[in-house]
Scaffold this active site. Structure first.
Site, PDB file in Angstrom:
ATOM      1  N   LYS A  48      -9.614  71.874 -44.325  1.00 15.45           N
ATOM      2  CA  LYS A  48      -9.882  71.818 -42.911  1.00 15.45           C
ATOM      3  C   LYS A  48      -9.145  70.660 -42.264  1.00 15.45           C
ATOM      4  O   LYS A  48      -9.057  70.554 -41.057  1.00 15.45           O
ATOM      5  CB  LYS A  48     -11.393  71.639 -42.680  1.00 15.45           C
ATOM      6  CG  LYS A  48     -12.247  72.618 -43.439  1.00 15.45           C
ATOM      7  CD  LYS A  48     -13.747  72.184 -43.288  1.00 15.45           C
ATOM      8  CE  LYS A  48     -14.592  73.074 -44.151  1.00 15.45           C
ATOM      9  NZ  LYS A  48     -15.032  72.420 -45.382  1.00 15.45           N
ATOM     10  N   GLY A  49      -8.646  69.762 -43.093  1.00 16.08           N
ATOM     11  CA  GLY A  49      -8.085  68.500 -42.604  1.00 16.08           C
ATOM     12  C   GLY A  49      -6.940  68.621 -41.625  1.00 16.08           C
ATOM     13  O   GLY A  49      -6.739  67.741 -40.789  1.00 16.08           O
ATOM     14  N   ASP A 108      -1.209  63.259 -51.335  1.00 17.36           N
ATOM     15  CA  ASP A 108      -1.580  62.146 -52.206  1.00 17.36           C
ATOM     16  C   ASP A 108      -0.944  62.374 -53.584  1.00 17.36           C
ATOM     17  O   ASP A 108       0.218  62.025 -53.786  1.00 17.36           O
ATOM     18  CB  ASP A 108      -3.122  62.090 -52.247  1.00 17.36           C
ATOM     19  CG  ASP A 108      -3.676  60.917 -52.999  1.00 17.36           C
ATOM     20  OD1 ASP A 108      -2.929  59.980 -53.287  1.00 17.36           O
ATOM     21  OD2 ASP A 108      -4.886  60.921 -53.311  1.00 17.36           O
ATOM     22  N   PHE A 157      -8.155  54.691 -48.575  1.00 15.06           N
ATOM     23  CA  PHE A 157      -8.781  55.950 -48.177  1.00 15.06           C
ATOM     24  C   PHE A 157      -8.958  55.950 -46.672  1.00 15.06           C
ATOM     25  O   PHE A 157      -9.647  55.103 -46.111  1.00 15.06           O
ATOM     26  CB  PHE A 157     -10.114  56.154 -48.889  1.00 15.06           C
ATOM     27  CG  PHE A 157     -10.518  57.590 -48.890  1.00 15.06           C
ATOM     28  CD1 PHE A 157     -10.000  58.476 -49.824  1.00 15.06           C
ATOM     29  CD2 PHE A 157     -11.379  58.079 -47.921  1.00 15.06           C
ATOM     30  CE1 PHE A 157     -10.346  59.823 -49.805  1.00 15.06           C
ATOM     31  CE2 PHE A 157     -11.731  59.426 -47.898  1.00 15.06           C
ATOM     32  CZ  PHE A 157     -11.215  60.289 -48.839  1.00 15.06           C
ATOM     33  N   VAL A 158      -8.308  56.889 -46.015  1.00 15.45           N
ATOM     34  CA  VAL A 158      -8.304  56.921 -44.551  1.00 15.45           C
ATOM     35  C   VAL A 158      -9.095  58.116 -44.023  1.00 15.45           C
ATOM     36  O   VAL A 158      -9.169  59.155 -44.675  1.00 15.45           O
ATOM     37  CB  VAL A 158      -6.850  56.948 -43.998  1.00 15.45           C
ATOM     38  CG1 VAL A 158      -6.142  55.644 -44.316  1.00 15.45           C
ATOM     39  CG2 VAL A 158      -6.056  58.122 -44.548  1.00 15.45           C
TER      40      VAL A 158
END
Ligand code: IMP
Length: 189
Positions: A48-49, A108, A157-158
């Site tokens: 969904k990001g 990542d 971690f954002v």
């Protein structure tokens, strides 16, 4: 689950403001407009990001494009990739002979992107490229090519602008680094 309902209070510091994000979308949109001129790409958003980034990016592209979504997961509720990628929800569109552009929030390890690219190539796409907002190179284990990206980020971690922690905080307007105590709170649960 973090014990706060105020989503801004979980942020240690901002990394990208709304203006920074807008500028990245404009720049990438111009590049993609030039590179996809005369083609009718299928833009594949990774759920969904990527939804926030996708909607802003495509409006900066002067290209006749179709949009579809794919839901693939390698994280579950964890902060580190499980290394195993699962297809959760498939495209509605046939990708055969299409120029496909995958839009993703962050890359990542690269395993999710590699999985999506291989899947679409196997289905006969003419070309498969990707445009990611953030490129986190520190943990890369795949040699997948990242053709377009907005900015590099360090190994932090954002969250925000689509990026989540435990499925929350996607609705922040900016991108920020989580306070370490929020992460500890969850890890000690
Ligand atoms: P990869 O397969 O390890 O490249 O993981 C890609 C996915 O991991 C992204 O689509 C995100 O959902 C998630 N991810 C990686 N880093 C972060 C982060 O810093 N914040 C939020 N999600 C992240």
């Amino acid at each position: 689950m973090p014990k706060t309902d105020n989503i801004n209070s979980i942020i240690d510091h901002k990394l990208f403001t709304e203006e920074d994000i807008h500028n990245m979308c404009v720049k990438l949109g111009k590049q993609l407009t030039a590179d996809y001129a005369g083609k009718k790409p299928l833009i594949v958003g990774a759920l969904k990001g990527a939804i926030f980034f996708l909607t802003d990016l495509v409006r900066e592209m002067d290209v006749k494009a179709e949009i579809d979504f794919l839901d693939v997961s390698s994280y579950g509720d964890e902060m580190e990739s499980s290394g195993e990628v699962k297809l959760i929800s498939d495209l509605a569109t046939d990708v055969k002979d299409r120029d496909v552009l995958i839009v993703e929030d962050i890359v990542d390890t690269g395993l999710t992107l590699e999985y999506m690219k291989n899947l679409l190539k196997k289905r006969g796409a003419r070309s498969v490229k990707c445009c990611v907002l953030l490129n986190k190179e520190a943990n890369r284990t795949s040699d997948v090519e990242v053709e377009y990206y907005g900015s590099k980020v360090g190994n932090e971690f954002v969250v925000g602008y689509g990026l989540d922690f435990m499925n929350y905080y996607r609705n922040l307007r900016y991108i920020g680094v989580l306070k370490p105590e929020i992460i500890k709170l969850v890890n000690n649960k």
